[in-house]
Design a protein around this motif. Structure first.
Motif, short mmCIF file in Angstrom:
data_model
loop_
_atom_site.label_atom_id
_atom_site.label_comp_id
_atom_site.label_asym_id
_atom_site.label_seq_id
_atom_site.Cartn_x
_atom_site.Cartn_y
_atom_site.Cartn_z
N PHE A 36 0.86 -1.21 0.05
CA PHE A 36 0.00 0.07 0.07
C PHE A 36 0.72 1.32 -0.07
O PHE A 36 0.66 2.20 -0.69
CB PHE A 36 -1.03 0.09 1.18
CG PHE A 36 -1.84 1.23 1.29
CD1 PHE A 36 -2.79 1.32 0.54
CD2 PHE A 36 -1.29 2.33 2.11
CE1 PHE A 36 -3.65 2.50 0.49
CE2 PHE A 36 -2.07 3.41 2.06
CZ PHE A 36 -3.21 3.62 1.24
N LYS A 37 1.78 1.39 0.85
CA LYS A 37 2.62 2.40 0.92
C LYS A 37 3.66 2.79 -0.42
O LYS A 37 3.56 3.93 -0.91
CB LYS A 37 3.87 2.26 2.20
CG LYS A 37 3.26 2.56 3.33
CD LYS A 37 4.10 2.90 4.40
CE LYS A 37 3.57 3.15 5.69
NZ LYS A 37 4.54 3.71 6.75
N THR A 38 3.82 1.66 -1.07
CA THR A 38 4.35 1.82 -2.40
C THR A 38 3.54 2.35 -3.48
O THR A 38 4.04 3.12 -4.26
CB THR A 38 5.09 0.48 -2.71
OG1 THR A 38 6.11 -0.19 -1.85
CG2 THR A 38 5.70 0.43 -4.12
N LEU A 39 2.29 1.90 -3.40
CA LEU A 39 1.31 2.33 -4.29
C LEU A 39 1.01 3.83 -4.03
O LEU A 39 0.96 4.55 -4.91
CB LEU A 39 0.08 1.56 -4.07
CG LEU A 39 -1.20 1.92 -5.00
CD1 LEU A 39 -0.73 1.78 -6.61
CD2 LEU A 39 -2.52 1.32 -4.92
N ALA A 40 0.77 4.23 -2.72
CA ALA A 40 0.77 5.67 -2.32
C ALA A 40 2.12 6.38 -2.74
O ALA A 40 1.51 7.76 -3.23
CB ALA A 40 0.35 5.78 -0.93
N ALA A 41 2.82 6.02 -2.43
CA ALA A 41 4.29 6.63 -2.87
C ALA A 41 4.44 7.25 -4.32
O ALA A 41 4.69 8.14 -4.99
CB ALA A 41 5.64 6.05 -2.24
N SER A 42 4.07 5.95 -5.15
CA SER A 42 3.98 5.93 -6.72
C SER A 42 3.13 6.95 -7.03
O SER A 42 3.30 7.90 -7.98
CB SER A 42 3.83 4.61 -7.20
OG SER A 42 4.63 3.69 -6.80
N TYR A 43 1.75 6.86 -6.57
CA TYR A 43 0.80 8.05 -6.95
C TYR A 43 1.69 9.54 -6.40
O TYR A 43 1.26 10.18 -7.47
CB TYR A 43 -0.24 7.50 -5.96
CG TYR A 43 -1.22 8.77 -6.04
CD1 TYR A 43 -2.21 9.13 -7.06
CD2 TYR A 43 -1.51 9.44 -4.62
CE1 TYR A 43 -3.20 10.13 -7.01
CE2 TYR A 43 -2.55 10.51 -4.81
CZ TYR A 43 -3.23 10.97 -5.98
OH TYR A 43 -4.21 11.93 -5.75
N SER A 44 2.11 9.73 -5.60
CA SER A 44 2.59 10.90 -5.26
C SER A 44 3.74 11.41 -6.26
O SER A 44 3.61 12.46 -6.74
CB SER A 44 3.39 11.03 -3.80
OG SER A 44 2.19 10.88 -2.83
N VAL A 45 4.38 10.24 -6.76
CA VAL A 45 5.70 10.50 -7.64
C VAL A 45 5.03 10.94 -9.05
O VAL A 45 5.35 11.87 -9.87
CB VAL A 45 6.46 9.60 -7.79
CG1 VAL A 45 7.66 9.46 -8.77
CG2 VAL A 45 7.12 9.40 -6.27
#
Length: 649
Positions: A36-45
């Motif tokens: 989940f954190k990877t998906l959320a961080a990717s979204y921010s990127v």
């Protein structure tokens, strides 16, 4: 102080659940947490990268935005109370797959859909039905059923137009295929300008605020005001006003402001003598002011700039003095309350050194100055936010690398990016339903009919229109976010206010300010509930106190309409005089609202003082004279009595 304390994640999540209306949040562990954190961080990127790239079209970005948000919502928020709380369920995986397929289809096929506008294929219709179901379900999970319910009502209204009673609301009606094509296969509904504003501006500032906060900027913006004001009467409460203004520069949520600053300032306020509900109310009223403070001002301000077709920097410039005026009013009421209750300052031994705090965290101010400079220099909002993030990250890299904390820097940056993606979900969940409401209101002509209805009920009186907007925002604010509240009424009521002779900028500001009142106005006062949870106070007692401390907010829309506070003709002597008078009006208002001037006030005296403050709103020499006389009628006897009492002692 703030830098030495950490907000427990479970407290933060619980406060968000209780105050923002969400039903539950999953707490991930192990592999699911990483995913989940990877998906959320990717979204921010992706959000940050979208500022620089030209390879993605507007339709690509809107489709990717809705896809990311819905997928993360189905992971983060369970469907029911019986759903798993530490991992997605089977139905969640199905919904995620449908989200990827449906919104991915929009990204891939939009160009062809645009060519066949008005003649949707069966594929468009099927994907349209699925898309509507997905965004409504996502909003239901992240918030409540009310906003999706309104969107469904508008869809039925478009379909059943001929069957609505009366000439005002009836219309020719539209086929299901036409409605679905407009909502899904175009950039008028789900992917309309609401999604555009969110992806281009709002979410980027949410990510910026999350990164700033994760690296410690939030703690600095709390510690500095406390260090500067702790020695004054009611110091922690006054520091909270300044802290909320500073924190509001990097946060677009009153509730997030309460959680971030109140965790540290509410215990301090309680320690020097403020009762728990009063401490929480001061926090809530101040944090609501953060929604008016440039440069972020919440999502509504970005939508306002887009609807008015003016640069956001112009909105921020106009909003600065009203925001400062509101904070000054809260500050004054806090001071009067401290005088009335005999509250003192923070003991000297417990005060922080302002010099040390500033020396340790001055670098946190650099990106804020960069952001303001670029906005007022004519740069785009997105580019200003991008450079503020880039400069801040560069400063943090130098700081961490100089200390040899290489790994910690990248971990903190990753956590900040993940926090940004996570915190954007509640606001992001409203984009689809609000887009549907806006699209259908325009398609069916409801927006124009509603304007005619407003005109008929106000009889052409501007003050009645303001009261009607206040009532409407109060009702809508019980079940939807302040952004959705503002946008719906900006679409329905502002055109009518414009026809009544109210300048559009003043009408938008009036609706925007009134929409924020739901943060502090019972029965649904989200920011006050969050403050009450921190202070261990009764929610509704806190809500009524918060309404009192933020009560100057209810005057301000009248200023926007009847005074030149918004500089309709640019800055001139009349505007300067208006500002001086309005800041002075805070004095009688604070005394009347708190019930104390040189001594306790009775009901009649309080009423006279509030009438005095209200008259100062109107740009008239006669009104100013009458207001001053009313103030002196109460102030002079109060002062003389206080002198006699002091001499007798």
């Amino acid at each position: 102080m703030a830098s030495e304390t950490t907000v427990k994640p479970n407290l933060f999540l619980r406060l968000i659940e209780e105050s923002e209306g969400v039903r539950a949040l999953r707490t991930f562990t192990g592999a699911w947490k990483v995913i989940f954190k990877t998906l959320a961080a990717s979204y921010s990127v992706v959000l940050i990268y979208s500022v620089l790239t030209t390879q993605w079209s507007s339709s690509d970005l809107r489709g990717l935005f809705i896809m990311f948000v819905t997928c993360m919502i189905f992971m983060r928020y369970p469907a029911t109370r019986k759903s798993p709380r530490h991992r997605p369920s089977a139905i969640d995986f199905v919904l995620i797959a449908l989200s990827v397929a449906t919104f991915g289809n929009f990204v891939v096929d939009y160009e062809q859909m645009a060519w066949r506008a008005g003649s949707p294929t069966m594929r468009d219709v099927v994907f349209g039905v699925i898309a509507i179901a997905l965004v409504l379900e996502g909003c239901r999970r992240a918030m409540s059923v009310i906003l999706p319910g309104l969107a469904l009502m508008l869809l039925l209204y478009a379909y059943l137009g001929p069957y609505w009673p009366g000439e005002v609301f009836s219309h020719q009606g539209f086929s299901a295929a036409h409605i679905l094509g407009d909502v899904y296969a175009s950039m008028n509904g789900i992917f309309g300008f609401v999604a555009y504003v969110f992806i281009a501006f709002v979410m980027l500032f949410i990510v910026m605020g999350a990164i700033f906060e994760r690296f410690g900027a939030g703690a600095f913006f709390i510690d500095l005001p406390i260090a500067l004001l702790a020695r004054f009467r009611g110091g922690p409460a006054k520091a909270e006003v300044v802290a909320s203004g500073l924190f509001g520069m990097i946060s677009g949520s009153a509730t997030a402001n309460v959680v971030a600053t109140g965790t540290f300032t509410i215990p301090l306020m309680k320690k020097i003598g403020y009762r728990p509900p009063v401490a929480a109310a001061i926090e809530s009223a101040s944090s609501t002011g953060g929604m008016f403070m440039p440069p972020v001002m919440g999502a509504g301000a970005f939508l306002m700039a887009e609807m008015l077709r003016i640069p956001y920097a112009e909105v921020a410039k106009i909003a600065l003095v009203p925001a400062l005026l509101y904070f000054f009013a809260v500050f004054a009421m806090i001071h009067v309350e401290a005088l009335r209750t005999g509250i003192g300052s923070v003991p000297e031994a417990e005060r922080m050194s302002a010099r040390k705090v500033l020396k340790a965290g001055w670098h946190f101010l650099v990106p804020v100055f960069v952001l303001f400079y670029m906005l007022f220099d004519g740069s785009s909002i997105a580019l200003a936010a991008f450079y503020a993030i880039a400069i801040f990250v560069a400063i943090m890299a130098i700081k961490y690398f100089a200390q040899g904390h290489f790994k910690q820097f990248f971990i903190t940056l990753f956590e900040g990016l993940a926090d940004g993606g996570d915190k954007s979900l509640i606001v992001g969940s409203t984009a689809g339903p609000v887009g549907i409401i806006v699209g259908i209101a325009l398609l069916s002509g409801l927006a124009f009919k509603f304007s005619a209805l407003v005109m008929s009920y106000t009889f052409g009186y501007q003050w009645i229109a303001l009261l009607l907007v206040l009532f409407a925002t109060f009702i809508l604010g019980m079940g939807i976010t302040v952004t959705a509240d503002y946008l719906i009424l900006a679409l329905l009521a502002v055109p009518a206010m414009g026809e009544m002779g109210i300048p559009l900028i003043a009408a938008h500001f009036a609706v925007f300010w009134y929409s924020q009142s739901s943060n502090v106005t019972p029965p649904v006062c989200m920011a006050a509930f969050a403050g009450a949870a921190i202070a261990n106070a009764h929610p509704y007692t806190t809500g009524f106190h918060a309404m009192r401390f933020s009560s100057y907010l209810y005057f301000m829309p009248f200023m926007f309409v009847y005074s030149p506070i918004l500089m309709p003709d640019g800055f001139n002597a009349d505007v300067l005089y208006c500002w001086v008078v309005l800041f002075w009006s805070v004095v009688p208002f604070a005394a009347g609202a708190m019930g104390y001037l040189y001594g306790n006030l009775n009901v009649a005296q309080r009423t006279i003082l509030i009438m005095s403050a209200f008259l100062y709103i109107f740009p008239s020499g006669i009104a100013d004279i009458v207001a001053t006389v009313l103030f002196l009628v109460v102030a002079v006897p109060q002062y003389l009595n206080s002198r006699k009492t002091a001499q007798a002692l």
